[in-house]
Scaffold this motif. Structure first.
Motif, PDB file in Angstrom:
ATOM      1  N   ARG A   1       8.564  25.600   7.834  1.00  0.00           N
ATOM      2  CA  ARG A   1       8.585  27.041   8.125  1.00  0.00           C
ATOM      3  C   ARG A   1       7.247  27.520   8.701  1.00  0.00           C
ATOM      4  O   ARG A   1       6.694  28.535   8.293  1.00  0.00           O
TER       5      ARG A   1
ATOM      6  N   THR B   1       3.546  26.742   0.785  1.00  0.00           N
ATOM      7  CA  THR B   1       3.187  26.691   2.199  1.00  0.00           C
ATOM      8  C   THR B   1       2.210  25.555   2.462  1.00  0.00           C
ATOM      9  O   THR B   1       1.582  25.019   1.541  1.00  0.00           O
TER      10      THR B   1
ATOM     11  N   ALA C   1       6.392  21.213   0.026  1.00  0.00           N
ATOM     12  CA  ALA C   1       7.201  22.172   0.771  1.00  0.00           C
ATOM     13  C   ALA C   1       8.682  21.874   0.498  1.00  0.00           C
ATOM     14  O   ALA C   1       9.039  20.733   0.200  1.00  0.00           O
TER      15      ALA C   1
ATOM     16  N   ASP D   1       0.497  29.461  12.062  1.00  0.00           N
ATOM     17  CA  ASP D   1       0.336  28.524  10.949  1.00  0.00           C
ATOM     18  C   ASP D   1      -0.007  27.133  11.474  1.00  0.00           C
ATOM     19  O   ASP D   1      -0.889  26.445  10.938  1.00  0.00           O
TER      20      ASP D   1
END
Length: 300
Positions: A206, A121, A117, A211
């Protein structure tokens, strides 16, 4: 400021999940990772940069047991190591410092590389590690390993990735059995990522709340029934310790074997270096889990 997770506000969460702040200077320890890994590659028979996928980052280093003649006909137990670095630092090139001790004890050692990262992702990183494990299962016999005795270990972010390998529901897609892992040893792992959404770590990760939930081993069904041992350094923060303690407790609540190995004199970073010491309590525990005695010859 209001609490965002448990009793912690944003500032407190940043303190709890700032692993670097738990040591005076992390750079000398990271330099030892690199130097000891370079020494292992220089001294030991190994196959470097074996691709498990099409991306240039998708590579493995595989170290042979010290004596192939000493391994059982079915092959040697396999020790797969997944590096940490908060998913944004390090590589397999810094992550084979334990190969001398483990190969001398009769194991095949596999160091896993994955993309970092923020270029990719966390979903992608999890996918890469699952594909790496699937590659090991299908091909490790060619390197003297037993696909029925694959043990996985990882530190920090690598401990999280071990947890994602232990989760249920992904095996059929990757063509491996649900019991592909024979034993696991996550170190200083992160199993509930929800608090990270509120910390400086999310500047590079992020993660949305969805997530974080999707990639939290503590929130996922656990498919593996293998023995689990876990550890963390004595100077870790309360949250790093709690995450491991809770994960072990959830394992035990399912009636599965779960063991905590105290390492009070280690910290979040140098605990990895203790894996190259056959006398370390952590190394001895993993040897026992793998069926490898401290004498260095595999149990038949």
């Amino acid at each position: 400021m209001p609490a965002l997770y448990r009793q912690y506000d944003r500032a407190a969460l940043d303190v709890q999940y700032n692993a670097r702040a738990t040591v005076p200077d992390v750079q000398p320890i990271l330099a030892q990772y690199t130097a000891q890994s370079q020494a292992a590659r220089a001294a030991l028979p190994h196959t470097a940069n074996v691709p498990y996928g099409d991306h240039p980052d998708e590579l493995l280093d595989i170290f042979a047991p010290a004596s192939q003649a000493a391994t059982p006909a079915a092959g040697a137990p396999v020790f797969v190591f997944i590096h940490g670095g908060y998913w944004r630092l390090l590589s397999k090139d810094d992550s084979c410092c334990m190969a001398p001790a483990f190969t001398q004890a009769g194991a095949v050692v596999v160091a896993v590389n994955y993309s970092l990262a923020p270029a990719v992702t966390l979903d992608r990183i999890v996918d890469q590690n699952r594909r790496a494990l699937a590659w090991v299962y299908r091909h490790i016999a060619r390197h003297g390993g037993d696909p029925a005795r694959i043990h996985v270990c990882g530190s920090s972010a690598g401990g999280h990735l071990v947890g994602m390998l232990l989760a249920d529901g992904w095996h059929a897609q990757y063509g491996v059995p649900a019991d592909v892992i024979a034993g696991a040893a996550p170190l200083s792992g992160l199993y509930d990522l929800r608090p990270l959404v509120h910390t400086h770590i999310n500047e590079w990760m992020r993660l949305s709340p969805a997530d974080a939930e999707r990639n939290s081993p503590a929130l996922l069904p656990t498919g593996a029934a293998c023995p689990l041992l876990a550890s963390y350094g004595g100077t870790e923060t309360d949250e790093f310790k709690r995450q491991t303690d809770d994960y072990l407790q959830s394992w035990r609540a399912r009636g599965r074997q779960a063991r905590y190995v105290p390492m009070p004199h280690a910290n979040h970073f140098d605990i990895v270096l203790t894996l190259n010491d056959p006398a370390s309590p952590l190394t001895r525990a993993i040897f026992d889990q793998m069926g490898l005695p401290a004498s260095g010859r595999p149990i038949r």
